[in-house]
Design a protein around this motif. Structure first.
Motif, mmCIF file in Angstrom:
data_model
loop_
_atom_site.group_PDB
_atom_site.id
_atom_site.type_symbol
_atom_site.label_atom_id
_atom_site.label_comp_id
_atom_site.label_asym_id
_atom_site.label_seq_id
_atom_site.Cartn_x
_atom_site.Cartn_y
_atom_site.Cartn_z
ATOM 1 N N THR A 129 0.233 2.147 4.434
ATOM 2 C CA THR A 129 -0.504 3.077 4.909
ATOM 3 C C THR A 129 -0.246 4.370 4.228
ATOM 4 O O THR A 129 -1.534 4.924 3.796
ATOM 5 N N ALA A 130 0.901 4.550 4.002
ATOM 6 C CA ALA A 130 1.048 6.001 3.185
ATOM 7 C C ALA A 130 0.533 5.519 1.636
ATOM 8 O O ALA A 130 -0.069 6.372 1.157
ATOM 9 N N ALA A 133 -3.253 5.795 1.522
ATOM 10 C CA ALA A 133 -3.471 7.177 1.537
ATOM 11 C C ALA A 133 -3.582 7.790 0.081
ATOM 12 O O ALA A 133 -4.548 8.525 -0.057
ATOM 13 N N VAL A 134 -2.328 7.602 -0.683
ATOM 14 C CA VAL A 134 -2.294 8.395 -1.818
ATOM 15 C C VAL A 134 -3.260 7.611 -2.815
ATOM 16 O O VAL A 134 -3.859 8.260 -3.589
ATOM 17 N N ALA A 366 -6.859 10.878 4.153
ATOM 18 C CA ALA A 366 -5.751 10.332 3.528
ATOM 19 C C ALA A 366 -4.660 11.239 4.101
ATOM 20 O O ALA A 366 -3.553 10.458 4.084
ATOM 21 N N TRP A 367 -4.477 12.486 4.102
ATOM 22 C CA TRP A 367 -3.423 13.148 4.565
ATOM 23 C C TRP A 367 -3.036 12.806 6.102
ATOM 24 O O TRP A 367 -1.809 12.437 6.318
ATOM 25 N N ALA A 370 -1.283 9.297 5.878
ATOM 26 C CA ALA A 370 -0.040 8.979 5.261
ATOM 27 C C ALA A 370 0.903 9.051 6.268
ATOM 28 O O ALA A 370 2.102 8.482 5.818
ATOM 29 N N VAL A 372 3.035 11.708 7.535
ATOM 30 C CA VAL A 372 4.246 12.266 6.973
ATOM 31 C C VAL A 372 5.349 12.288 8.040
ATOM 32 O O VAL A 372 6.502 12.167 7.732
ATOM 33 N N PHE A 393 5.563 0.884 -0.419
ATOM 34 C CA PHE A 393 4.818 2.214 -0.822
ATOM 35 C C PHE A 393 4.388 2.252 -2.181
ATOM 36 O O PHE A 393 3.459 2.182 -2.495
#
Length: 567
Positions: A129-130, A133-134, A366-367, A370, A372, A393
């Motif tokens: 998923t991250a 997003a990137v 996307a943020w 991510a 975080v 990732f």
């Protein structure tokens, strides 16, 4: 049995519930509008494809799915896959792959495979998923900066589909930044991050699109400032749904696109069921995972027939539906109808939306994708989890999503097996048994005092006896004192046995037979017992030598020693 949740919900439907569904469905439809357009553009297709998908697939997912509140449509996770498919096979190839993926999803649901998706480790889900997003954010850099892309890396005539290729292209064109586009994108992004603190009911993405569009039109007409818009790049947006069109199903096309179809199906299954699980946690309901997969399959068959792209359950839109009072799948159907009405009567105004504003919306998405906070938590955890997360990732970003899931599962399985091996022990318990150590350590009470006669060796297997721990068992048996006549294998803590463990028991039996040692099993659990019975191990050991408790095993050992003495 396939029974969509819509049918169950309508049994106790009321005017009050309908009112809640209408309000929630209308709000979600407004929220979905900019996202559907943005995800379509990020996927390398026209903006209308996103609207077609949200309308057709959104309706089908609500009408035929297994969740009461699931909202479906195009999502950011698919942008990476779709962009690559369109670049290689064109829109026609994407339609074929999506229909194939829909068929695979229906098969997964029909064969009740919905529960298997839950076995994908959290670290893998977080990692890919991250990575997605990137990749999404990287694809929006050009529009965010307003770059006029005229130079491409060697061997390319258009924007590459891979991460490094995109970065290389941006670097070649970095001197062509449009300050006006950059300003629109930057202000839009700031608003997107600040807006939830002002109002959480009205979506920030809608506010940004409206403000940016108005500002773009006014500044263009008054100051002549130019920025790319949907209309300047894609032309007019249709004001109606297209007629259905069958994709290309030639054998060669199916063969070439099958791996892509598997990728789309796997991703749709994972994301839709994750979304349904999140929804269950918010509502207290329980979705039917197999029916949900069938509903997702129907949606992905219908969507490309009407010019759409792959679709799945969308977590953010589903949460919005719940927070605004959505109670049944009717809310999802209202959401699709709302988008259809917008397409019919307001679609022509979408051509004025600046691409820079859509880029800001996607970067904000996307943020949020991510995760975080989740990554920070995992980074402070076990090294094995960090490794799986990092590998998944990096492969998602630099290679391919499907490969990332496959390799991530491989690493996760390896670390799990290693952990099980580390936790498993095969060791002598004779001293503990005879000395009567009975202190309590934590919640575990150690061995009781037993009368272990001379000539008996007791070994305890702590943990599963499978291919990863067989070597420990073999070494322990080999090192057993050969003066003993009976080897008691205590298996009260062995709840799992596989073919490797069976083979190890058979080899131990053969080795002990040569040395005149009899094996007695104690405290065997159901799964190991049934497998040993099925594989004939119980008959080889002698069923009289399989005991339910250590006391019975000691009694049997004494019988064997007595028989040996009489000989």
């Amino acid at each position: 049995m396939f029974k969509p949740e819509l049918f169950n919900s309508l049994k106790k439907y009321s005017v009050k519930t309908f009112t809640s569904d209408v309000i929630a469905g209308f709000i979600v439809g407004i929220v979905a509008l900019p996202l559907a357009i943005a995800f379509a553009i990020a996927s390398g297709v026209g903006p209308e494809a996103g609207l077609f998908t949200a309308i057709i697939a959104g309706f089908c997912i609500s009408a035929f799915g297994g969740s009461t509140v699931q909202i479906g449509g195009p999502t950011g996770a698919f942008a990476v896959i779709v962009y690559g498919v369109v670049a290689e096979f064109g829109v026609a190839g994407l339609a074929t792959a999506t229909v194939m993926a829909g068929i695979l999803l229906i098969l997964l649901g029909a064969f009740k495979m919905g529960g298997l998706v839950k076995f994908i480790p959290y670290t893998i889900v977080t990692g890919f998923t991250a990575g997605i997003a990137v990749t999404i954010a990287a694809g929006q850099v050009g529009d965010f900066l307003g770059l006029a892309i005229t130079q491409f890396p060697e061997g390319f005539t258009k924007m590459p589909g891979d991460f490094l290729g995109k970065i290389h292209t941006y670097a070649l064109n970095i001197g062509a930044v449009n300050p006006y586009s950059l300003a629109i994108a930057a202000v839009s992004l700031v608003i997107l991050f600040v807006w939830p603190k002002i109002n959480q009911r009205v979506p920030g993405s809608l506010i940004v699109i409206i403000l940016a569009t108005v500002a773009s039109v006014v500044l263009h007409n008054t100051l002549g400032l130019e920025t790319d818009t949907i209309g300047s790049r894609y032309g007019e947006i249709p004001s109606s749904l297209p007629m259905p069109k069958m994709p290309d199903f030639r054998l060669s096309t199916i063969r070439n696109l099958f791996p892509t179809a598997v990728s789309i199906a796997v991703l749709a299954a994972i994301e839709s069921l994750l979304s349904a699980v999140v929804a269950d946690g918010m509502t207290g309901d329980k979705h039917d995972s197999d029916t949900e997969l069938i509903g997702q399959g129907i949606a992905n068959i219908a969507s490309p027939l009407f010019g759409g792209i792959p679709a799945t359950g969308a977590i953010a839109r589903t949460a919005t539906n719940i927070k605004n009072g959505g109670k049944t799948p009717v809310a999802g159907i209202i959401h699709a109808i709302t988008l259809l009405l917008i397409l019919l009567f307001l679609g022509r105004f979408a051509v004025y939306i600046p691409m820079a504003a859509l880029a800001a919306v996607l970067i904000h998405v996307a943020w949020n994708m991510a995760g975080v906070k989740a990554i920070r938590a995992l980074v402070h955890g076990q090294k094995s989890d960090i490794c799986v997360l990092t590998v998944t990732f990096l492969i998602t970003v630099f290679i391919d999503l499907t490969v990332a899931i496959e390799v991530g599962l491989g690493f996760a399985a390896f670390f799990f097996i290693k952990k099980m091996c580390d936790l498993s022990e095969v060791q002598s318990k004779r001293e503990n048994l005879t000395e009567g150590i009975s202190k309590v350590e934590g919640d575990y009470e150690t061995d009781e005092k037993l009368d272990v006669p001379n000539g008996v060796m007791v070994y305890e297997i702590d943990g599963p006896l499978f291919f990863g721990t067989v070597r420990k068992f073999e070494v322990a048996v080999t090192q057993a004192n050969l003066t003993y006549k009976v080897l008691v294998l205590r298996m009260r803590n062995t709840i799992y046995l596989d073919a490797g463990g069976i083979r190890a028991l058979e080899q131990a039996k053969a080795s002990c037979d040569k040395k005149g040692v009899t094996i007695v099993l104690s405290g065997i659990h159901t799964q190991p017992y049934l497998l040993c019975d099925k594989m004939g191990v119980l008959d080889k050991l002698g069923r009289q030598n399989v005991c339910a408790h250590i006391d019975d095993a000691m009694a049997r050992a004494k019988e064997i020693l007595g028989s040996e003495a009489q000989k």
